[in-house]
Design a protein around this motif. Structure first.
Motif, PDB file in Angstrom:
ATOM      1  N   VAL A 563     -72.196  13.871  80.327  1.00 37.20           N
ATOM      2  CA  VAL A 563     -72.433  13.931  81.775  1.00 37.20           C
ATOM      3  C   VAL A 563     -71.359  13.122  82.515  1.00 37.20           C
ATOM      4  O   VAL A 563     -70.834  13.541  83.544  1.00 37.20           O
ATOM      5  N   THR A 564     -71.006  11.952  81.963  1.00 38.83           N
ATOM      6  CA  THR A 564     -69.953  11.151  82.603  1.00 38.83           C
ATOM      7  C   THR A 564     -68.630  11.917  82.595  1.00 38.83           C
ATOM      8  O   THR A 564     -67.806  11.778  83.490  1.00 38.83           O
ATOM      9  N   SER A 565     -68.447  12.749  81.586  1.00 39.71           N
ATOM     10  CA  SER A 565     -67.212  13.532  81.489  1.00 39.71           C
ATOM     11  C   SER A 565     -67.269  14.794  82.349  1.00 39.71           C
ATOM     12  O   SER A 565     -66.342  15.595  82.336  1.00 39.71           O
ATOM     13  N   GLY A 566     -68.384  14.994  83.047  1.00 39.34           N
ATOM     14  CA  GLY A 566     -68.441  16.101  84.003  1.00 39.34           C
ATOM     15  C   GLY A 566     -69.208  17.317  83.525  1.00 39.34           C
ATOM     16  O   GLY A 566     -69.146  18.374  84.153  1.00 39.34           O
ATOM     17  N   ALA A 567     -69.953  17.178  82.430  1.00 34.71           N
ATOM     18  CA  ALA A 567     -70.653  18.352  81.892  1.00 34.71           C
ATOM     19  C   ALA A 567     -72.091  18.434  82.396  1.00 34.71           C
ATOM     20  O   ALA A 567     -72.719  17.418  82.699  1.00 34.71           O
ATOM     21  N   VAL A 584     -85.373  10.011  87.166  1.00 37.10           N
ATOM     22  CA  VAL A 584     -85.240  11.444  86.878  1.00 37.10           C
ATOM     23  C   VAL A 584     -84.292  12.080  87.896  1.00 37.10           C
ATOM     24  O   VAL A 584     -83.389  12.835  87.536  1.00 37.10           O
ATOM     25  N   LYS A 585     -84.500  11.751  89.160  1.00 32.55           N
ATOM     26  CA  LYS A 585     -83.664  12.357  90.205  1.00 32.55           C
ATOM     27  C   LYS A 585     -82.204  11.939  90.054  1.00 32.55           C
ATOM     28  O   LYS A 585     -81.290  12.740  90.219  1.00 32.55           O
ATOM     29  N   PHE A 586     -81.989  10.675  89.711  1.00 35.99           N
ATOM     30  CA  PHE A 586     -80.598  10.237  89.534  1.00 35.99           C
ATOM     31  C   PHE A 586     -79.919  11.064  88.445  1.00 35.99           C
ATOM     32  O   PHE A 586     -78.811  11.552  88.613  1.00 35.99           O
ATOM     33  N   LEU A 587     -80.613  11.215  87.316  1.00 28.81           N
ATOM     34  CA  LEU A 587     -79.972  11.879  86.174  1.00 28.81           C
ATOM     35  C   LEU A 587     -79.857  13.390  86.358  1.00 28.81           C
ATOM     36  O   LEU A 587     -78.947  14.021  85.816  1.00 28.81           O
ATOM     37  N   THR A 588     -80.783  13.979  87.113  1.00 28.71           N
ATOM     38  CA  THR A 588     -80.758  15.440  87.247  1.00 28.71           C
ATOM     39  C   THR A 588     -80.083  15.909  88.536  1.00 28.71           C
ATOM     40  O   THR A 588     -79.802  17.087  88.682  1.00 28.71           O
ATOM     41  N   GLY A 596     -69.700  14.713  88.571  1.00 28.26           N
ATOM     42  CA  GLY A 596     -69.557  16.176  88.512  1.00 28.26           C
ATOM     43  C   GLY A 596     -70.451  16.791  87.444  1.00 28.26           C
ATOM     44  O   GLY A 596     -70.597  17.998  87.362  1.00 28.26           O
ATOM     45  N   GLY A 597     -71.051  15.947  86.612  1.00 29.11           N
ATOM     46  CA  GLY A 597     -71.979  16.447  85.591  1.00 29.11           C
ATOM     47  C   GLY A 597     -73.393  16.006  85.910  1.00 29.11           C
ATOM     48  O   GLY A 597     -73.622  15.178  86.806  1.00 29.11           O
ATOM     49  N   LYS A 598     -74.369  16.566  85.212  1.00 28.21           N
ATOM     50  CA  LYS A 598     -75.754  16.106  85.384  1.00 28.21           C
ATOM     51  C   LYS A 598     -76.602  16.597  84.221  1.00 28.21           C
ATOM     52  O   LYS A 598     -76.174  17.448  83.448  1.00 28.21           O
ATOM     53  N   PHE A 599     -77.815  16.042  84.130  1.00 32.97           N
ATOM     54  CA  PHE A 599     -78.760  16.452  83.091  1.00 32.97           C
ATOM     55  C   PHE A 599     -79.754  17.462  83.631  1.00 32.97           C
ATOM     56  O   PHE A 599     -80.081  17.467  84.827  1.00 32.97           O
ATOM     57  N   VAL A 606     -84.634  28.914  75.707  1.00 30.90           N
ATOM     58  CA  VAL A 606     -84.060  30.100  76.354  1.00 30.90           C
ATOM     59  C   VAL A 606     -83.884  29.838  77.849  1.00 30.90           C
ATOM     60  O   VAL A 606     -82.830  30.124  78.434  1.00 30.90           O
ATOM     61  N   LYS A 607     -84.905  29.232  78.441  1.00 28.28           N
ATOM     62  CA  LYS A 607     -84.773  28.882  79.868  1.00 28.28           C
ATOM     63  C   LYS A 607     -83.628  27.881  80.058  1.00 28.28           C
ATOM     64  O   LYS A 607     -82.899  27.929  81.048  1.00 28.28           O
ATOM     65  N   ALA A 608     -83.513  26.960  79.107  1.00 30.75           N
ATOM     66  CA  ALA A 608     -82.424  25.974  79.201  1.00 30.75           C
ATOM     67  C   ALA A 608     -81.075  26.683  79.135  1.00 30.75           C
ATOM     68  O   ALA A 608     -80.147  26.351  79.889  1.00 30.75           O
ATOM     69  N   ALA A 609     -80.968  27.679  78.260  1.00 27.87           N
ATOM     70  CA  ALA A 609     -79.707  28.440  78.171  1.00 27.87           C
ATOM     71  C   ALA A 609     -79.415  29.113  79.502  1.00 27.87           C
ATOM     72  O   ALA A 609     -78.267  29.162  79.954  1.00 27.87           O
ATOM     73  N   HIS A 610     -80.473  29.590  80.163  1.00 30.13           N
ATOM     74  CA  HIS A 610     -80.265  30.230  81.469  1.00 30.13           C
ATOM     75  C   HIS A 610     -79.774  29.229  82.509  1.00 30.13           C
ATOM     76  O   HIS A 610     -78.879  29.525  83.292  1.00 30.13           O
ATOM     77  N   LEU A 611     -80.355  28.027  82.488  1.00 35.13           N
ATOM     78  CA  LEU A 611     -79.878  27.000  83.430  1.00 35.13           C
ATOM     79  C   LEU A 611     -78.408  26.702  83.182  1.00 35.13           C
ATOM     80  O   LEU A 611     -77.614  26.530  84.115  1.00 35.13           O
ATOM     81  N   MET A 612     -78.056  26.627  81.902  1.00 35.94           N
ATOM     82  CA  MET A 612     -76.664  26.317  81.553  1.00 35.94           C
ATOM     83  C   MET A 612     -75.734  27.466  81.980  1.00 35.94           C
ATOM     84  O   MET A 612     -74.631  27.234  82.474  1.00 35.94           O
TER      85      MET A 612
END
Ligand code: NFS
Length: 675
Positions: A563-567, A584-588, A596-599, A606-612
């Motif tokens: 996430v620090t690297s922007g992913a 939670v809000k900070f990280l997401t 530039g990245g976040k969790f 499968v839903k996670a793959a869709h978010l990605m």
């Protein structure tokens, strides 16, 4: 509440689960059930154990601890301690390999050599170390000393971020103070900041967590990879086999388990020693097999093509085959329960690190200056134990795989050119043949059906033209079902991805190595930016990462440095932070403004793959890339997903102490399932 869950989707594991479970200690899944419902405060990260006035339990009824710390302070303090522990694990691993390089350069180690002079020269150049007219030992000594200083530097910056990352990313890191001065300094500072009565601002605390994790990905792990390549050779694509079926009834079986290649490499060499092979014959064995479990498996797979016995949740099961003569362990991911399992069979568990003793194991202390002699002694003990075997029960299941991909070799052979270039990958993304790249990494956990989330997520990516890079136990999971073979592209990949795999001659899922080799993924992303056409910062890339079955603090640290690297990183099961909406809000959300990245913390793979993929689409739009060549729309978050595989086992968890927590929202926007 009763939660029904299947334990594994791996038929080899299924075959041994009951046998291993039919013991006083049971398997990790059995112990997960007997642990029952966990304390909700602990689970949500709001049980504060920092000072001796507590523990304090933060809830809407009692929103402050004795010192006045609120939920955000408590959850963020405990979380960054986990980041520090994960970073420390990779840093210590990296440090030990650097030490072997130094000893080897000085002629003080035994059995090691500098196998890749080419890589030594490449890395030395990046460190401004003179190579002209110098011996490899002289170069290696200077490099090792410079690398050593990365760990305890007290000012300046660690070396790799500015040396390897795109300028715009480095500028952003510097603007936010996210580059560590030294690996250990940030870990020490984490422990200080989170001590009673120090940092109480969750944003300031979490930002330090981001900085600390950079000492993992961009120093400890990156050095472990680079120095490992110099000492043991840079991997090349290699064929091998995976799963419990690689164990051989008529061979002495040595399972190396843990993380560091320093000992396992020597054991592989010792297993080829003619005198020991002769001894094995005299005991009635046809040969000596060395296979791996966990990340050490990936180390010797990448460089030696050694077979992989399994991933994290296979360690007890391997012993239940009755065919393991020695399980040799070093550090990390080794569960003490292996001792009880070994006691039911003839297996000897041998510990080798001063940092990791287990009561009941034999201990053979590893020393770099006697490494080969020690490896031979361990192999000898395995051979001598072979005649003590009882009945053997090795499942038939195994599969072929191709591993050994690196930044240098993945796109080398295209179009008759033999030089490393990311042009083919960038062109494939720019032209819309590929949607993007996903890195799927990390552990197995008893909180999920073994391997299931890895497989479902990766198949979803392949279908939608996303190239997948994997490391660690995640890679082993996919290898077990054949996804790491070039042929799998035809069965699973969308048209665009198939075309790329055929043109380049790669599988749709690339095995990049062990968990420290996630640093190879960071370097690959830097190369993509350098190659041009995909933006200026790492966060511009249409890429995302996931740890769908995360278990350990190392996985948290990895998530943090990505996430620090922007992913964009999907991490599941959710970290212990849900007791604080602010954390939670900070990280997401908020962290995206900084890095530039976040969790995201979506549990459904499968839903996670869709978010990605939605994230990749956003990045594609920002870059104004062409529409996808073969449009394969994926379901959006809110659309109904196919049901999970049918439950076979019953896992029981009650919800007694949920009431004690009444008032906190049951589920935050991170999508985590609540107990
Ligand atoms: Ni990495 Fe976790 Fe362990 Fe390797 Fe496997 S469990 S984060 S994958 S072996 S470290």
């Amino acid at each position: 509440m009763t939660e029904e869950m299947r334990r594994t989707v791996d038929p080899a594991a299924e075959a041994l689960m009951d046998k291993a479970g039919d013991s006083e200690i049971g398997t990790a899944y059995d112990r997960h059930v007997s642990q029952g419902k966990r304390c909700t405060f602990g689970e949500k990260g709001v049980c504060c154990r920092i000072c001796e006035m507590g523990p304090c339990r933060i809830s809407p009824k009692n929103p402050r601890g004795i010192c006045g710390a609120d939920a955000a302070t408590v959850a963020s303090r405990h979380l960054i301690r986990q980041v520090a522990a994960g970073t420390a694990a990779h840093a210590d691993h990296g440090h030990d390999i650097v030490k072997v390089l130094l000893m080897t350069a000085r002629g003080e180690s035994q059995g090691y050599e500098i196998k890749s002079e080419r890589r030594l020269h490449e890395v030395a150049k990046e460190w401004d170390i003179e190579t002209e007219g110098r011996t490899k030992e002289a170069i290696a000594e200077e490099l090792a000393l410079a690398a050593m200083a990365q760990f305890n530097n007290l000012d300046g910056e660690i070396h790799y971020p500015a040396a390897r990352a795109p300028e715009a990313t480095v500028k952003n890191w510097r603007a936010h103070g996210l580059i560590p001065v030294g690996v250990e300094h940030e870990i020490v500072e984490t422990l200080h900041r989170t001590h009673e009565g120090v940092d109480a601002d969750y944003v300031n605390i979490l930002k330090h967590g981001l900085r600390t994790s950079m000492g993992d990905g961009w120093a400890g792990a990156m050095l472990a990879t680079d120095i490992g390549d110099i000492l043991f050779g840079t991997p090349e694509p290699v064929r091998s086999e995976v799963n419990l079926g690689v164990l051989k009834q008529d061979h002495v079986n040595i399972v190396v388990h843990g993380h560091e290649p320093t000992l396992s490499e020597m054991v592989v060499a010792a297993s080829r020693d003619p005198e020991l092979l002769e001894l094995a014959k005299s005991k009635g064995a046809d040969g000596i097999l060395v296979g791996g479990i966990c990340c050490t498996a990936n180390e010797i797979l990448m460089r030696q093509g050694a077979p992989v016995v399994g991933n994290f949740l296979h360690q007890e099961l391997a012993i239940a085959t009755g065919a393991v003569d020695v399980m040799l362990v070093d550090v990390q991911c080794i569960i003490p329960a292996v001792i009880e399992h070994a006691g039911r069979f003839h297996t000897k568990v041998i510990t080798t690190s001063k940092k990791a003793h287990i009561r009941g194991a034999e201990h053979v202390q590893f020393h770099e200056d006697k490494a080969f002699d020690i490896a031979k002694e361990i192999v000898r003990r395995a051979v001598e134990n072979y005649p003590n075997r009882g009945p053997v029960d090795i499942p038939e299941h195994k599969n072929d795989l191709v591993a050994g991909f690196t930044v240098a070799n993945t796109f080398t052979h295209l179009g008759g050119r033999y030089r490393s270039s990311f042009r083919p990958l960038n062109d494939a993304i720019i032209s819309g043949r590929l949607r993007g790249v996903a890195a799927v990494i990390g552990c197995n956990t008893v909180k999920k059906t073994q391997d299931d989330s890895h497989l479902r997520m990766v198949k979803e990516f392949l279908k939608h033209d996303v190239l997948v890079i994997m490391t660690g136990c995640a890679a082993t999971a996919c290898a077990k079902v054949g996804l790491l073979q070039p042929e799998s592209a035809r069965e699973y990949a969308g048209e665009g991805l198939q075309e790329i795999c055929e043109a380049v001659g790669i599988p749709p899922v690339l095995h990049f190595g062990s968990c420290v080799d996630n640093s190879r993924i960071l370097v690959a992303l830097c190369e993509m930016i350098k190659e041009g056409g995909l933006g200026e910062k790492l966060s511009d890339l249409p890429i995302a990462g996931a740890a769908p079955e995360a278990m350990c603090e190392k996985a948290i640290a990895i998530g943090f440095y990505c996430v620090t690297s922007g992913a964009f990183v999907n991490y599941a099961p959710v970290m212990r932070i849900e007791g604080s909406d602010e954390v939670v809000k900070f990280l997401t959300e908020d962290v995206e403004e900084i890095t530039g990245g976040k969790f995201s913390f979506e549990e459904d793979p499968v839903k996670a793959a869709h978010l990605m993929m939605e994230h990749m689409e956003r990045k594609r739009a920002d870059l104004k890339l062409r529409p996808l060549m073969y449009d394969t729309p994926f379901l959006k978050q809110e659309e109904k997903e196919p049901a999970a595989p049918p439950p076979e086992r019953v896992m029981v968890a009650d919800s007694d102490d949920m009431e004690a927590f009444a008032g906190l929202p049951p589920s935050h926007h991170c999508g985590g399932k609540q107990p």
